[in-house]
Write an enzyme that holds these catalytic residues in place. Structure first.
Site: not given
Ligand code: NAI
Length: 263
Positions: A154, A167
């Site tokens: 990120s 984070y």
């Molecule tokens: P999200 O909450 O939709 O996706 C995160 C996913 O990780 C979920 O599907 C969740 O079930 C899974 N997850 C969480 N803990 C887990 C575990 N212990 N084992 C397996 N799966 C697990 O959120 P998003 O935004 O799609 O995030 C995806 C990645 O992108 C993350 O690493 C986040 O930090 C990163 N990110 C997101 C940004 C944004 O603007 N949405 C910006 C920068 C980075």
């Protein structure tokens, strides 16, 4: 590789015959990454804890005609990672690509952060990404095959914002972990790169983006908007595919210029 500059070969982005794992593939960025990889020709394993969400993603991927597997995986649990990798290998074949996308955030001021919150965030975002990358790299069938790992970090791994200390620390750690693994695993032909998204509207960000503070933040993005998920497809495929074959240990940023906003 020749130095012929005409006719760029766009098949470099083709992932036909490859197998990709996307952790956290049941929602948000992970679902979009899975779609991009399948559209580029890869068979995709969607790995996370919530089976219902994985099944929803799988339905969306059905039109690509690629093979899709939904595999239960908790990235904080080493045994769960090992069994998921074995299941992916049995079902789709030895994975060539790992997108370490699973991540969580619990925004709160540092004085309120409990050690349980700290551990959950760091265990998922940093320790989990390491354990999954290590299991991928150590697969006995990996010998001679190489691979590509994309760590989803990120811009908060580089720049600071209030109320996300754990984070930020986890993502900064993930960026430097990317450097460490790239250095060690280049000899095994495993490339390790980090993708740094700016703000995208997903489950993790949507509440924040709708606050007054969130609107102010968007106003500071030089492009004046959060990203659309499809705008991560190009950066992801560059890192995951042979198009990025000489890239390892790099950080690719997709943030609408956010890192350039004035301090
Ligand atoms: P999200 O909450 O939709 O996706 C995160 C996913 O990780 C979920 O599907 C969740 O079930 C899974 N997850 C969480 N803990 C887990 C575990 N212990 N084992 C397996 N799966 C697990 O959120 P998003 O935004 O799609 O995030 C995806 C990645 O992108 C993350 O690493 C986040 O930090 C990163 N990110 C997101 C940004 C944004 O603007 N949405 C910006 C920068 C980075």
């Amino acid at each position: 590789m020749t130095n012929n500059t005409s006719n760029p070969d766009l098949r470099l982005f083709d992932l036909s015959g490859r197998v990709a794992i996307v952790t956290g593939g049941g929602s948000g960025l992970g679902r979009s990454f899975a779609m991009a990889l399948a559209q580029a020709g890869a068979d995709v394993a969607l790995c996370a804890r919530r089976r219902d969400k994985l099944a929803e993603s799988a339905r969306l991927l059905a039109d690509t005609g690629r093979r899709v597997a939904c595999v239960g995986m908790d990235v904080t649990d080493e045994a769960s990672i090992a069994s998921a990798l074995a299941e992916v290998t049995d079902t789709l074949g030895v994975p060539d690509i790992l997108v370490n996308n699973a991540g969580i955030n619990r925004p709160m001021y540092a004085t309120q952060l409990t050690m349980a919150d700290w551990d959950a965030i760091v265990d998922t975002n940093l320790r989990g990404a390491f354990m999954t990358a290590q299991a991928f790299a150590k697969q006995p069938q990996r010998a001679g095959r190489g691979g590509s790992i994309v760590n989803v970090a990120s811009i908060l791994g580089i720049r600071a914002q209030k109320s996300v200390a754990a984070y930020m620390a986890s993502k900064a750690g993930l960026i430097h972990l990317t450097h460490a693994l790239a250095l060690e695993w280049a000899r095994m032909d495993i490339r390790v790169n980090a993708l740094l998204p700016g703000y995208f509207r997903t489950d993790i960000t949507t509440d924040f983006l709708d606050t007054e503070e969130g609107r102010k933040l968007v106003a500071h993005i030089p492009m004046r908007r959060p990203g659309n998920l499809q705008e991560l497809t190009g950066p992801l495929l560059l890192l995951a595919s042979p198009a990025g074959s000489f890239m390892t240990g790099t950080v690719v940023i997709a943030d609408g210029g956010h890192l350039l906003s004035s301090l």
